[in-house]
Design a protein around this motif. Structure first.
Motif, PDB file in Angstrom:
ATOM      1  N   LYS A  37      23.365  24.468  13.034  1.00 45.09           N
ATOM      2  CA  LYS A  37      22.597  23.609  13.921  1.00 45.09           C
ATOM      3  C   LYS A  37      23.206  23.668  15.318  1.00 45.09           C
ATOM      4  O   LYS A  37      24.429  23.760  15.465  1.00 45.09           O
ATOM      5  N   CYS A  38      22.346  23.605  16.341  1.00 44.68           N
ATOM      6  CA  CYS A  38      22.847  23.626  17.717  1.00 44.68           C
ATOM      7  C   CYS A  38      22.006  22.714  18.605  1.00 44.68           C
ATOM      8  O   CYS A  38      20.920  22.291  18.235  1.00 44.68           O
ATOM      9  N   ALA A  39      22.547  22.438  19.767  1.00 44.51           N
ATOM     10  CA  ALA A  39      21.825  21.699  20.806  1.00 44.51           C
ATOM     11  C   ALA A  39      21.611  22.660  21.969  1.00 44.51           C
ATOM     12  O   ALA A  39      22.451  23.518  22.232  1.00 44.51           O
ATOM     13  N   VAL A  40      20.481  22.513  22.655  1.00 49.32           N
ATOM     14  CA  VAL A  40      20.183  23.303  23.851  1.00 49.32           C
ATOM     15  C   VAL A  40      19.795  22.329  24.966  1.00 49.32           C
ATOM     16  O   VAL A  40      19.830  21.122  24.779  1.00 49.32           O
ATOM     17  N   GLY A  41      19.408  22.862  26.092  1.00 43.13           N
ATOM     18  CA  GLY A  41      19.034  22.029  27.236  1.00 43.13           C
ATOM     19  C   GLY A  41      17.938  21.033  26.910  1.00 43.13           C
ATOM     20  O   GLY A  41      17.022  21.320  26.140  1.00 43.13           O
ATOM     21  N   LYS A  42      18.028  19.865  27.512  1.00 37.54           N
ATOM     22  CA  LYS A  42      17.080  18.764  27.271  1.00 37.54           C
ATOM     23  C   LYS A  42      15.631  19.177  27.492  1.00 37.54           C
ATOM     24  O   LYS A  42      14.728  18.703  26.817  1.00 37.54           O
ATOM     25  N   ARG A  43      15.382  20.098  28.413  1.00 39.63           N
ATOM     26  CA  ARG A  43      14.018  20.537  28.722  1.00 39.63           C
ATOM     27  C   ARG A  43      13.703  21.911  28.132  1.00 39.63           C
ATOM     28  O   ARG A  43      12.778  22.577  28.576  1.00 39.63           O
ATOM     29  N   GLY A  44      14.495  22.319  27.114  1.00 44.56           N
ATOM     30  CA  GLY A  44      14.205  23.558  26.407  1.00 44.56           C
ATOM     31  C   GLY A  44      14.844  24.791  27.016  1.00 44.56           C
ATOM     32  O   GLY A  44      15.847  24.719  27.713  1.00 44.56           O
ATOM     33  N   ILE A  45      14.230  25.930  26.739  1.00 48.23           N
ATOM     34  CA  ILE A  45      14.743  27.231  27.166  1.00 48.23           C
ATOM     35  C   ILE A  45      13.738  27.857  28.133  1.00 48.23           C
ATOM     36  O   ILE A  45      12.541  27.794  27.903  1.00 48.23           O
ATOM     37  N   THR A  46      14.268  28.456  29.211  1.00 48.81           N
ATOM     38  CA  THR A  46      13.382  29.021  30.225  1.00 48.81           C
ATOM     39  C   THR A  46      13.896  30.358  30.747  1.00 48.81           C
ATOM     40  O   THR A  46      15.107  30.590  30.772  1.00 48.81           O
ATOM     41  N   GLY A  47      12.977  31.185  31.174  1.00 51.81           N
ATOM     42  CA  GLY A  47      13.318  32.430  31.848  1.00 51.81           C
ATOM     43  C   GLY A  47      13.407  32.241  33.352  1.00 51.81           C
ATOM     44  O   GLY A  47      13.725  33.168  34.085  1.00 51.81           O
ATOM     45  N   LYS A  48      13.138  31.013  33.830  1.00 51.31           N
ATOM     46  CA  LYS A  48      13.161  30.722  35.271  1.00 51.31           C
ATOM     47  C   LYS A  48      14.119  29.579  35.573  1.00 51.31           C
ATOM     48  O   LYS A  48      13.750  28.576  36.174  1.00 51.31           O
ATOM     49  N   LYS A  49      15.356  29.722  35.147  1.00 48.56           N
ATOM     50  CA  LYS A  49      16.388  28.699  35.309  1.00 48.56           C
ATOM     51  C   LYS A  49      16.645  28.392  36.782  1.00 48.56           C
ATOM     52  O   LYS A  49      16.708  29.294  37.613  1.00 48.56           O
ATOM     53  N   VAL A  50      16.755  27.094  37.090  1.00 47.69           N
ATOM     54  CA  VAL A  50      17.169  26.625  38.412  1.00 47.69           C
ATOM     55  C   VAL A  50      18.214  25.525  38.235  1.00 47.69           C
ATOM     56  O   VAL A  50      18.193  24.813  37.237  1.00 47.69           O
ATOM     57  N   GLU A  51      19.091  25.403  39.197  1.00 47.76           N
ATOM     58  CA  GLU A  51      20.155  24.399  39.138  1.00 47.76           C
ATOM     59  C   GLU A  51      19.569  23.011  38.916  1.00 47.76           C
ATOM     60  O   GLU A  51      18.634  22.610  39.599  1.00 47.76           O
ATOM     61  N   GLY A  52      20.101  22.287  37.913  1.00 50.20           N
ATOM     62  CA  GLY A  52      19.706  20.911  37.661  1.00 50.20           C
ATOM     63  C   GLY A  52      18.439  20.725  36.853  1.00 50.20           C
ATOM     64  O   GLY A  52      18.006  19.591  36.637  1.00 50.20           O
ATOM     65  N   ASP A  53      17.815  21.795  36.352  1.00 51.59           N
ATOM     66  CA  ASP A  53      16.548  21.658  35.617  1.00 51.59           C
ATOM     67  C   ASP A  53      16.714  21.232  34.151  1.00 51.59           C
ATOM     68  O   ASP A  53      15.740  20.976  33.468  1.00 51.59           O
ATOM     69  N   LYS A  54      17.946  21.148  33.669  1.00 52.90           N
ATOM     70  CA  LYS A  54      18.259  20.746  32.284  1.00 52.90           C
ATOM     71  C   LYS A  54      17.675  21.715  31.259  1.00 52.90           C
ATOM     72  O   LYS A  54      17.360  21.340  30.145  1.00 52.90           O
ATOM     73  N   CYS A  55      17.538  22.986  31.640  1.00 52.60           N
ATOM     74  CA  CYS A  55      17.043  24.031  30.745  1.00 52.60           C
ATOM     75  C   CYS A  55      18.160  25.019  30.421  1.00 52.60           C
ATOM     76  O   CYS A  55      19.027  25.269  31.253  1.00 52.60           O
ATOM     77  N   THR A  56      18.078  25.582  29.226  1.00 55.15           N
ATOM     78  CA  THR A  56      18.973  26.662  28.823  1.00 55.15           C
ATOM     79  C   THR A  56      18.330  27.978  29.256  1.00 55.15           C
ATOM     80  O   THR A  56      17.141  28.183  29.009  1.00 55.15           O
ATOM     81  N   PRO A  57      19.104  28.855  29.915  1.00 51.64           N
ATOM     82  CA  PRO A  57      18.504  30.125  30.342  1.00 51.64           C
ATOM     83  C   PRO A  57      18.197  31.051  29.165  1.00 51.64           C
ATOM     84  O   PRO A  57      18.961  31.125  28.206  1.00 51.64           O
TER      85      PRO A  57
END
Length: 181
Positions: free
Chosen positions: A39-59
């Protein structure tokens, strides 16, 4: 190709991890490696191919694992083929997009915005530095993307991937400098 084969076997996989001769797959908040399902945790807003600083996404992507920071006072037996660096109280990582040290390891005292790596809670007892936005560093594309220890409830991260301490110790014993996440 290997990529096509993996996509056909795991069409809904978000991230694929490569460990030397074995594949690790991140799918629905679990990572799979060897015979393990973790089991793992990732960014609060999911995973994205368009990561930006502070977006709470995992690249999203395929990234090398660089080296490991660890709390020598809390992690007694640690084995890995990656470089091991004991965390000192003045260690940090810069997330200030205006700083020339953006997305780099720093030491406190430090004038720009940075997070401390030496924490009271155990989430940074072991930190695997992921080679995301490191060479070259692009401003505002995200910083401090790590594989680290999860909270007990596996609550979301600010963009990192997090697993239990027990699973982390096991995982880092398998990885090599050629490992990708």
């Amino acid at each position: 190709s290997i990529k096509e084969l993996l996509n056909s076997l795991f069409p809904n996989a978000i991230m694929i991890f490569f460990l030397s001769n074995m594949n690790i797959i991140l799918k629905k908040k679990f990572i799979y490696f060897k015979d393990y399902k973790v089991k793992c945790a990732v960014g609060k807003r999911g995973i994205t191919g368009k990561k930006v600083e502070g977006d709470k996404c995992t690249p999203k992507g395929r990234f090398k694992l660089k080296y490991i920071f660890y709390r020598k006072d809390r992690v007694k037996k640690i084995h890995s083929k990656l470089k091991l660096v004991p965390i000192r109280k003045n260690f940090g990582w810069c997330y200030d997009v205006k700083s020339k040290f953006y997305n780099k390891f720093i030491r406190f005292p430090f004038q720009d915005k940075a997070e401390r790596l030496y924490l009271k809670e155990n989430t940074y007892d072991i930190i695997v530095v992921i080679d995301y936005n490191l060479k070259p560093i692009r401003k505002k594309k995200g910083s401090a993307i790590f594989l680290h220890i999860s909270k007990k409830d596996y609550s979301p991260t600010l963009g990192c991937v997090a697993i239990s301490k027990k699973n982390m110790k096991q995982l880092i014993s398998f990885i090599y400098r050629s490992t990708f996440i």
